[in-house]
Design an enzyme around this catalytic site. Sequence first.
Site, PDB file in Angstrom:
ATOM      1  N   GLU A 330       0.830  -1.261  -0.014  1.00 50.27           N
ATOM      2  CA  GLU A 330       0.029   0.020   0.018  1.00 50.27           C
ATOM      3  C   GLU A 330       0.864   1.179  -0.125  1.00 50.27           C
ATOM      4  O   GLU A 330       0.893   2.046   0.897  1.00 50.27           O
ATOM      5  CB  GLU A 330      -0.771  -0.133   1.251  1.00 50.27           C
TER       6      GLU A 330
HETATM    7  C1  TNX Z   1      -4.480  -4.105   5.262  1.00 51.03           C
HETATM    8  S1  TNX Z   1      -2.705  -6.341   4.608  1.00 51.03           S
HETATM    9  C2  TNX Z   1      -3.016  -4.074   5.729  1.00 51.03           C
HETATM   10  C3  TNX Z   1      -2.650  -3.789   7.108  1.00 51.03           C
HETATM   11  C4  TNX Z   1      -4.023  -3.147   7.729  1.00 51.03           C
HETATM   12  C5  TNX Z   1      -4.833  -4.447   7.657  1.00 51.03           C
HETATM   13  C6  TNX Z   1      -6.185  -4.234   8.300  1.00 51.03           C
HETATM   14  C7  TNX Z   1      -1.732  -5.287   4.562  1.00 51.03           C
HETATM   15  C8  TNX Z   1      -0.747  -5.708   3.691  1.00 51.03           C
HETATM   16  N1  TNX Z   1      -1.943  -4.034   4.769  1.00 51.03           N
HETATM   17  O1  TNX Z   1      -1.887  -2.632   7.239  1.00 51.03           O
HETATM   18  O2  TNX Z   1      -3.772  -3.534   9.221  1.00 51.03           O
HETATM   19  O3  TNX Z   1      -5.387  -4.611   6.290  1.00 51.03           O
HETATM   20  O4  TNX Z   1      -7.180  -5.563   8.326  1.00 51.03           O
END
Ligand code: TNX
Length: 525
Positions: A330
């Site tokens: 992300e």
């Molecule tokens: C997505 S999974 C994220 C996390 C968050 C999570 C909460 C991922 C690679 N990134 O940073 O904590 O969703 O469900």
Amino acid sequence: MTAAAAMITVTGGLGGCGTSAPASPNVVPMADVIPAPVSAQPNPAADFSLTGATVIVSPGGAATATADWLAALLRRATGFSLPVVAPGGHAPSQILLEVGGGHPAIGDQGYILEIGPAQVRIQANAGEGLFDGAETLRQLLPARIETARSPGPWAVEGGRIIDYPLYPWRGASLDVARHFFPVADVERYIDEIALYKIDILHLHLSDDQGWRLQIPGFPQLTEVGGSTEVGGAPGGYYTDAEYEQIVAYAESRYITVVPEIDMPGHANAALASLPQLNCDHQAPAVYTGISSGISTLCVGTSATSQFVSAVIGELATLTPGPYIDIGGDEDSLISGSAYDSFVSRAAQTVVADGKIPVGWADIATTQDAQGKTATLPAGTITEYWNYQSPPPDTGQSSSPTMVIFAPADHAYLDQKYDASTALGLDWAGPVSVEQSYDWEPTAGYGVPSGEIEGVEAALWSETLTSMQDVEYMAFPRLPGIAEIGWSSPSTHVWSAYRERLAAQAPRWQAMGIDYYRAPDVPWPA
Ligand code: TNX
């Protein structure tokens, strides 16, 4: 029974598939073990009884850790002396541990457990298989074995189990960045996941809200970045010695710690600690909210390169296991090509430090303007989480990887069970117990089976402030993910699994685990 178990039966002369007679009401049926073993043949005429006369026979060496662990567990509940003795004596009641000479088909993590009236024998090729067999024996003892000074009797159903895992990576992640969990909590979680033969603990050690590991030369990371957590309470961090303590504790349960420092996104705690990591050299404030996509390291600068090398170098120094996780999820605040070159370089640094790079699927799927992805070293492992996008290795990446499956709509233990769950998030949910069990990495994702490394139960802690919260979200969903990773898909039948899962509840209660009494599981009264 799988082909390999059948082969063991024939060539090893251990007997064929028995017909299962109803178990005595005083024993845990072999059929209740989670993850379901490859083959279990109960023989109710051959029940074993743990008594004050029982000894644990250990050859030493690779069996020592398991012998000591098992003795401590059994002594605590039974009050028996259970001496650990060398082979060669004539004990009338014994738990016999053997390492080496097991059938090759069971590999290093498999074991053969034979239970007869005078002897329990656990045979494995390596220390980890022996420990897995001992965890099975633990599950075959009454739930009272989990509580100090419990009343007997201590019968174990007779028969034979032949068992080994489907995938090498059966992970559980713990997010100690959003909320900090001290060493004792992490050790408790290690014991809980070991019960289900999880062999990887993925520690999410940094994020926007917290930096949780000392890095030599960068004391600000823990002083500033470790000073708080979601909600603004004081956070915390592990000294190098504490991290090493966690790693050693995990190792004693044959669990490999995979440390993750998330970069280049999810980096506000580092940016707040070290102004030089920001493009404008201005450190932002610490962050205690729960939004994502709010931060990025300034990539391509020498300050950032030095920082990344120091961090990966320290992780490699402190971590005996083969993996270093660079995160990579992300980050939409930098261009695709800037992201790709950052990730390619970070992954190369991991390899140069002698480790295997691991990262979120983004590292193999984020594309630059030309449609290219990062160049990843051979052997890189990616973790698939965003169920709304295709996994790595389905055609979009320039680098094939081994894939860990943690699809958020099944394997994210931080998702609410249903709309009424007070804890948890719901962006990929709700994830009921059935939903967390009802999937296979081989079904519908399009990743070639030879590129599936395993599965992981992910536990993010934006809304979880205590071990009680962690346990409430993990139980009862975690054992199902463990079973998807260990057992043949043919054993994954929800209608039967929900009964086996229900039978675990007295054990959790004895362990002091506040589990969620999901309405889709027939819990004992
Ligand atoms: C997505 S999974 C994220 C996390 C968050 C999570 C909460 C991922 C690679 N990134 O940073 O904590 O969703 O469900």
